[in-house]
Design a protein around this motif. Structure first.
Motif, short mmCIF file in Angstrom:
data_model
loop_
_atom_site.label_atom_id
_atom_site.label_comp_id
_atom_site.label_asym_id
_atom_site.label_seq_id
_atom_site.Cartn_x
_atom_site.Cartn_y
_atom_site.Cartn_z
N THR A 109 -7.17 5.73 -2.71
CA THR A 109 -6.61 6.04 -1.38
C THR A 109 -7.33 5.22 -0.31
N GLN A 110 -8.64 5.18 -0.40
CA GLN A 110 -9.42 4.42 0.59
C GLN A 110 -9.18 2.92 0.46
N ALA A 111 -9.01 2.44 -0.78
CA ALA A 111 -8.84 1.00 -1.02
C ALA A 111 -7.40 0.54 -0.85
N GLY A 112 -6.46 1.47 -0.69
CA GLY A 112 -5.05 1.10 -0.57
C GLY A 112 -4.44 0.64 -1.88
N THR A 113 -4.98 1.10 -3.00
CA THR A 113 -4.48 0.68 -4.32
C THR A 113 -3.87 1.83 -5.11
N THR A 114 -3.42 2.86 -4.39
CA THR A 114 -2.79 4.01 -5.07
C THR A 114 -1.58 3.58 -5.89
N ALA A 115 -0.77 2.69 -5.32
CA ALA A 115 0.44 2.24 -6.03
C ALA A 115 0.08 1.55 -7.34
N ALA B 33 0.84 -1.21 0.00
CA ALA B 33 0.00 0.00 0.00
C ALA B 33 0.87 1.25 0.00
N LEU B 34 0.42 2.26 -0.75
CA LEU B 34 1.16 3.52 -0.87
C LEU B 34 0.25 4.65 -0.43
N THR B 35 0.72 5.44 0.52
CA THR B 35 -0.04 6.60 0.99
C THR B 35 0.69 7.87 0.54
N LEU B 36 0.04 8.63 -0.32
CA LEU B 36 0.64 9.85 -0.83
C LEU B 36 0.25 11.04 0.05
N PRO B 37 1.17 11.95 0.31
CA PRO B 37 0.81 13.20 1.00
C PRO B 37 -0.10 14.03 0.10
N PRO B 38 -0.83 14.98 0.68
CA PRO B 38 -1.81 15.76 -0.10
C PRO B 38 -1.23 16.38 -1.38
N GLU B 39 0.00 16.91 -1.30
CA GLU B 39 0.56 17.56 -2.49
C GLU B 39 0.82 16.56 -3.61
N ASP B 40 1.18 15.31 -3.25
CA ASP B 40 1.40 14.29 -4.27
C ASP B 40 0.08 13.74 -4.80
N GLN B 41 -0.95 13.71 -3.95
CA GLN B 41 -2.28 13.34 -4.43
C GLN B 41 -2.75 14.33 -5.49
N GLU B 42 -2.44 15.60 -5.28
CA GLU B 42 -2.79 16.63 -6.27
C GLU B 42 -2.03 16.40 -7.57
N LYS B 43 -0.77 15.98 -7.47
CA LYS B 43 0.01 15.71 -8.67
C LYS B 43 -0.53 14.50 -9.43
#
Length: 442
Positions: free
Chosen positions: A66-72, A3-13
Motif C-alpha cells: 500500500t505504501q509502495a503503490g504496488t498493491t496491483a 497504482a491501485l488503492t484498495l478500500p479498507p474492506e478490500d485490504q482485509e480481503k
C-alpha cells in the motif's frame, strides 16, 4: 502497472487471501518465493523471521505494498497463483483492470473442479484419522445421496440436451422439408436424412434414460424416447412414399413432444440441482481441516476444496435459474407461434396477452445475465412492434410474423449457449460422484 488503492474492506480481503494461500506446511517459503518474483524483495529481510505467523506476514505485506503503490502487482501475482480461489477472484475482477484476461472463467472453473476433487481425495487419505473417520460415518448417508444426485443431474441434463438439439436444429429442417414434400423432388431425400438424424438422437436419449439407475425415474424418460424413435420411423416411411399427409402428422406429434417434454425435464433438472445436499460435503471438509494440525499439508487443501465446491454448486444453481427462465420463454414462444398461425380475433387476443409476457421475461433474464444478445433481441422486438403494434387487430402483417421468427431464432440461439454452459458445469461437478463412492467404500 497503474497504482491501485484498495478500500479498507478490500485490504482485509487481500490479507485473508494471503493467509488462505500460504497456510500450512512451507507456507512462509512459498510466500517468499512469490514476493521475490513479483516484488523483488525477501520477506525474511523486510517483514520478519521464519517463526513469524503467516497472519503477521500478510499484515506487513499488505501495508508495505500500500505504501509502495504496488498493491496491483501483488494482487495480480496472487491471482495468477490462486486461480481457484473464489473470494480472491471476486476481489480481482472488481479491483484489477483486465483481470478476466489474466485468469479466464474456463481456467477458474477448471481450478475449482481440481480443488474440489483434491478435497475428496484428501478425505480419502485421512480416513485413518479418528476425527475424520467419525465425521465420514456421520455424513455417510448424505454423501451417498450427493453422489447419486450428481449422477441424476448429469442424466437429466443429457436428456434435455437431446431435446434442445432436436428443437433448435432438426425440427425446423424436418418441418421445412415436409412443407415442400409434394412440390420439391429433393425434399424426400432431405427428409429421409433428417429422419435418420432423428433416429440417432433417439438412440442418444435412450442411452441417457437407461443410465438413470432408478427404474421409477427412468420409466417416463424411456417412454418419450421411444416416441422419438417411432416418429423417426414414420418420417422415413413418409419420405419413401412420399406421403406429405403422413409426414405432417409426424411433424405435429414431434412438435407436441418438443413442446411439453423440455419444460418437464427442466423442472426435474431444477429440483435435482436444488436438493443436492452439498453443504454436508462442504461441512465434512471443513470439520476435517479443523481437526488437523495447523502445519498439516492437507489442511489448506481441504479448506480450499470446501470453498471451491461451494462456488461450483453456487454457479450451477445460478445457471439453472437462468435456464429455467429461458424455458419459460420457450414455452410462451410455442403459444405465441400458434396464435400467429391463426388470423382471427381470438388468436390476436392471445397475441396481445402473450407478447408483453415474453418481452418482460426477456428483460428479467437480461437483468440476471446481460449480454450482446439483448441488443439483437431489442432490435427484432422493435421490428415486430413496428409491423404489429400491441394491442394488435387482425389481420397480422406477414412482416410481423417474419420479425417474430427472427426474435425467436435469436432467443433460441442464446438459450442454446446457456444450455451448453449448464451442461459443461453439470458434467464437471458430476465428476465428483466416482471419488465420493470410492471415499465411502470399504
Amino acid at each position: 502497472m497503474m497504482a491501485l488503492t484498495l478500500p479498507p474492506e478490500d485490504q482485509e480481503k487481500l490479507h485473508a487471501a494471503i493467509c488462505r494461500a500460504f497456510a500450512g506446511e512451507n507456507g512462509h517459503a512459498r510466500l517468499n518465493t512469490l514476493v521475490k518474483r513479483a516484488l523483488g524483495f525477501d520477506i525474511y529481510v523486510e517483514l520478519g523471521g521464519p517463526a513469524t505467523p503467516i497472519n503477521d506476514f500478510a499484515s506487513g505485506l499488505t501495508d508495505q505494498v500500500t505504501q509502495a503503490g504496488t498493491t496491483a502487482t501483488l494482487l495480480e501475482a496472487l491471482f495468477l497463483e490462486r486461480k481457484g480461489d473464489p473470494a480472491l477472484r471476486e476481489l480481482a475482477l472488481r479491483a484489477l483492470p483486465g483481470a478476466e484476461t489474466l485468469v479466464p472463467a474456463a481456467v477458474h472453473e477448471k481450478a475449482l473442479l481440481e480443488s474440489a476433487q483434491g478435497g475428496v481425495g484428501a478425505l480419502d487419505r485421512l480416513r485413518g484419522d479418528p476425527a475424520v473417520r467419525d465425521r465420514l460415518g456421520e455424513a455417510a448417508v448424505d454423501l451417498r445421496r450427493i453422489s447419486a444426485e450428481l449422477d441424476l443431474l448429469a442424466g437429466y441434463k443429457s436428456l434435455h440436451d437431446v431435446l434442445h438439439d432436436v428443437q433448435l436444429r432438426l425440427y425446423p429442417q424436418i418441418a421445412e422439408e415436409t412443407a415442400r414434400l409434394a412440390t420439391d423432388p429433393d425434399s424426400a431425400l432431405n427428409l429421409s436424412i433428417h429422419a435418420a438424424d432423428l433416429s440417432t438422437s433417439a438412440a442418444k436419449a435412450v442411452d441417457a434414460a437407461e443410465a438413470l439407475t432408478d427404474p421409477v425415474l427412468a420409466s417416463p424418460e424411456l417412454s418419450w424416447t421411444a416416441g422419438f424413435e417411432a416418429l423417426a420411423t414414420q418420417l422415413e416411411a413418409a419420405a419413401e412414399a412420399p406421403d406429405q399427409a403422413g409426414a405432417r402428422l409426424a411433424v405435429m406429434e414431434l412438435k407436441q413432444l418438443l413442446r411439453f417434454q423440455p419444460p418437464r425435464l427442466n423442472n426435474m433438472l431444477v429440483q435435482t440441482a436444488r436438493q443436492i445436499p452439498v453443504s454436508k460435503l462442504v461441512e465434512t471438509m471443513r470439520v476435517a481441516a479443523a481437526s488437523l494440525a495447523e502445519n498439516d499439508a492437507e489442511r489448506p487443501s481441504l479448506a480450499d476444496a470446501a470453498n471451491a465446491l461451494e462456488a461450483l454448486v453456487r454457479d450451477i444453481r445460478a445457471r439453472v435459474e437462468e435456464h429455467e427462465a429461458w424455458q419459460v420463454v420457450e414455452t410462451r414462444f410455442w403459444l405465441t407461434e400458434d396464435a400467429l398461425q391463426r388470423d382471427d380475433q381470438l388468436a390476436v387476443d392471445e397475441l396481445n396477452a402473450l407478447w408483453p409476457m415474453v418481452t418482460r421475461q426477456i428483460e428479467a433474464i437480461q437483468a440476471m445475465a446481460a449480454g450482446d444478445w439483448a441488443t439483437d433481441l431489442k432490435r427484432h422486438a422493435g421490428d415486430f412492434a413496428a409491423a404489429c403494434p400491441i394491442p394488435a387487430t387482425p389481420p397480422v402483417a406477414p412482416e410481423a410474423r417474419r420479425a417474430f421468427q427472427r426474435y425467436v431464432h435469436r432467443s433460441r440461439v442464446q438459450f442454446y449457449f446457456v444450455d451448453r454452459a449448464l451442461k459443461s458445469r453439470c458434467i464437471d461437478v458430476a465428476k465428483l460422484s466416482s471419488p465420493l463412492r470410492q471415499l465411502l467404500g470399504p
